[in-house]
Design an enzyme around this catalytic site. Sequence first.
Site, mmCIF file in Angstrom:
data_model
loop_
_atom_site.group_PDB
_atom_site.id
_atom_site.type_symbol
_atom_site.label_atom_id
_atom_site.label_comp_id
_atom_site.label_asym_id
_atom_site.label_seq_id
_atom_site.Cartn_x
_atom_site.Cartn_y
_atom_site.Cartn_z
ATOM 1 N N SER A 114 -66.531 -84.561 -37.591
ATOM 2 C CA SER A 114 -67.317 -85.629 -36.965
ATOM 3 C C SER A 114 -68.718 -85.127 -36.686
ATOM 4 C CB SER A 114 -66.664 -86.058 -35.651
ATOM 5 O OG SER A 114 -67.615 -86.761 -34.865
ATOM 6 N N HIS A 161 -66.613 -87.830 -40.958
ATOM 7 C CA HIS A 161 -66.335 -88.867 -39.964
ATOM 8 C C HIS A 161 -67.634 -89.232 -39.250
ATOM 9 C CE1 HIS A 161 -63.528 -90.951 -37.192
ATOM 10 N NE2 HIS A 161 -64.323 -90.542 -36.206
ATOM 11 N N ASP A 170 -69.293 -91.486 -36.340
ATOM 12 C CA ASP A 170 -68.954 -92.200 -35.114
ATOM 13 C C ASP A 170 -70.069 -93.153 -34.711
ATOM 14 O OD1 ASP A 170 -66.344 -91.229 -34.229
ATOM 15 O OD2 ASP A 170 -67.317 -89.276 -34.089
ATOM 16 N N MET A 228 -71.325 -96.016 -32.100
ATOM 17 C CA MET A 228 -71.091 -96.503 -30.730
ATOM 18 C C MET A 228 -72.186 -97.494 -30.338
ATOM 19 S SD MET A 228 -70.195 -92.911 -28.911
ATOM 20 C CE MET A 228 -69.000 -91.778 -29.592
ATOM 21 N N HIS A 262 -66.220 -94.772 -38.163
ATOM 22 C CA HIS A 262 -65.428 -95.190 -37.004
ATOM 23 C C HIS A 262 -66.284 -96.080 -36.120
ATOM 24 C CE1 HIS A 262 -63.165 -93.671 -33.141
ATOM 25 N NE2 HIS A 262 -62.967 -94.963 -33.375
ATOM 26 N N MET A 298 -66.857 -97.914 -33.054
ATOM 27 C CA MET A 298 -66.501 -98.122 -31.643
ATOM 28 C C MET A 298 -67.456 -99.169 -31.095
ATOM 29 S SD MET A 298 -65.890 -94.116 -30.782
ATOM 30 C CE MET A 298 -66.864 -93.597 -32.180
ATOM 31 N N MET A 335 -56.374 -92.666 -31.401
ATOM 32 C CA MET A 335 -57.332 -91.879 -30.611
ATOM 33 C C MET A 335 -56.566 -90.944 -29.681
ATOM 34 S SD MET A 335 -60.347 -92.664 -31.609
ATOM 35 C CE MET A 335 -61.195 -91.647 -30.387
ATOM 36 N N GLY A 362 -65.903 -92.393 -26.975
ATOM 37 C CA GLY A 362 -67.221 -92.453 -26.335
ATOM 38 C C GLY A 362 -67.957 -91.130 -26.343
ATOM 39 N N GLY A 368 -66.070 -83.601 -27.427
ATOM 40 C CA GLY A 368 -65.830 -82.489 -26.515
ATOM 41 C C GLY A 368 -64.853 -82.747 -25.392
ATOM 42 N N ASP A 398 -57.990 -88.430 -33.685
ATOM 43 C CA ASP A 398 -59.416 -88.208 -33.403
ATOM 44 C C ASP A 398 -59.595 -87.926 -31.917
ATOM 45 O OD1 ASP A 398 -62.174 -88.299 -33.229
ATOM 46 O OD2 ASP A 398 -62.362 -90.419 -33.767
ATOM 47 N N GLY A 399 -60.106 -86.737 -31.639
ATOM 48 C CA GLY A 399 -60.440 -86.387 -30.257
ATOM 49 C C GLY A 399 -59.722 -85.149 -29.769
ATOM 50 N N GLY A 400 -60.500 -84.131 -29.448
ATOM 51 C CA GLY A 400 -59.933 -82.917 -28.856
ATOM 52 C C GLY A 400 -59.130 -82.069 -29.820
ATOM 53 N N GLY A 451 -64.851 -82.700 -34.127
ATOM 54 C CA GLY A 451 -66.294 -82.636 -33.894
ATOM 55 C C GLY A 451 -66.696 -81.281 -33.371
ATOM 56 N N SER A 452 -66.457 -81.064 -32.075
ATOM 57 C CA SER A 452 -66.905 -79.794 -31.487
ATOM 58 C C SER A 452 -66.192 -78.582 -32.065
ATOM 59 C CB SER A 452 -66.781 -79.838 -29.959
ATOM 60 O OG SER A 452 -65.730 -80.649 -29.553
HETATM 61 C C1 DX5 Z 1 -64.975 -89.836 -29.785
HETATM 62 C C2 DX5 Z 1 -65.211 -89.828 -31.277
HETATM 63 C C3 DX5 Z 1 -64.733 -88.598 -31.924
HETATM 64 C C4 DX5 Z 1 -65.430 -87.356 -31.446
HETATM 65 C C5 DX5 Z 1 -64.552 -86.188 -31.693
HETATM 66 O O1 DX5 Z 1 -65.390 -91.040 -29.269
HETATM 67 O O2 DX5 Z 1 -64.570 -90.927 -31.881
HETATM 68 O O3 DX5 Z 1 -64.800 -88.696 -33.331
HETATM 69 O O4 DX5 Z 1 -66.649 -87.135 -32.077
HETATM 70 O O5 DX5 Z 1 -65.135 -85.076 -31.088
HETATM 71 P P1 DX5 Z 1 -64.256 -83.865 -30.593
HETATM 72 O O6 DX5 Z 1 -63.559 -83.331 -31.794
HETATM 73 O O7 DX5 Z 1 -65.254 -82.915 -30.027
HETATM 74 O O8 DX5 Z 1 -63.302 -84.402 -29.560
HETATM 75 ZN ZN ZN Z 2 -64.327 -90.934 -34.137
#
Ligand code: DX5
Ligand code: ZN
Length: 234
Positions: free
Chosen positions: A15, A39, A41, A43, A72, A74, A142, A147, A150, A180-182, A202-203
Amino acid sequence: MSADPSAPVLRVAPSILSADFAVLGEAVAKVEPVVDWLHLDVMDGHFVPNLSLGPPVVSSLRERSGLFFDTHLMITDPDRYLEPFRDAGSDGCTVHVEVGNTEAHCAQMRDLGLRVGLAANPDTPFAAIEPYLGLVDMVLCMTVFPGFAGQSFIVDVLPKVRQVRRAVSAGGFDVDVEVDGGLDEHTVSGAAGSGANVFVAGSAVFGRSDPVAAVKGILAAARDASGSVMGGPS
Ligand code: DX5
Ligand code: ZN
């Protein structure tokens, strides 16, 4: 262990939300040799309390990258933006089931030639997604509240991931299950073991000093946990 040819392809989709936006093209180029999806994101400051990027950024990246753009959304009104994202170079879009009009959104994505994704927040039950399994190419569970990058992985989502994978297999649907996420090289094991096959990170990729090694580490852990085949470039 011999690979099961019918097993879904496992892939990491980095991401860009965690990349340095001042040198986005370079960040993407770095991981491009070891992934086939990216990916993106999006928003709107309404569906989620944050803003990120729109079609112009997708279009600039499209000039430089041949990766599959997994977009994605959102956002509250995806119907207004699906065509602009398609035109900018998105290959697949994922809308959230919580915004409603899901059947119409799926039909619109299909008509536009987009790969069709449907996302559910951590507290949205499997029952909300189940009616649409025959309309989509991917379900995104998710594993954080959307949003922000990290955040910590929510392990309580895993039973839902299992439900989705079971229903997809039982129904004979050709549907990816994305989380997706963490996600990182540790948390990916539970997700892969529960039947997810696309891992957004992402992170744990762009926040690391060696994003290529990070992708490889996540994929290796996912393979170990799922006992499945690895897809995409290695
Ligand atoms: C959160 C996003 C994710 C996010 C993932 O709203 O949809 O794609 O960037 O980031 P990490 O992997 O750091 O949780
Ligand atoms: Zn995402």
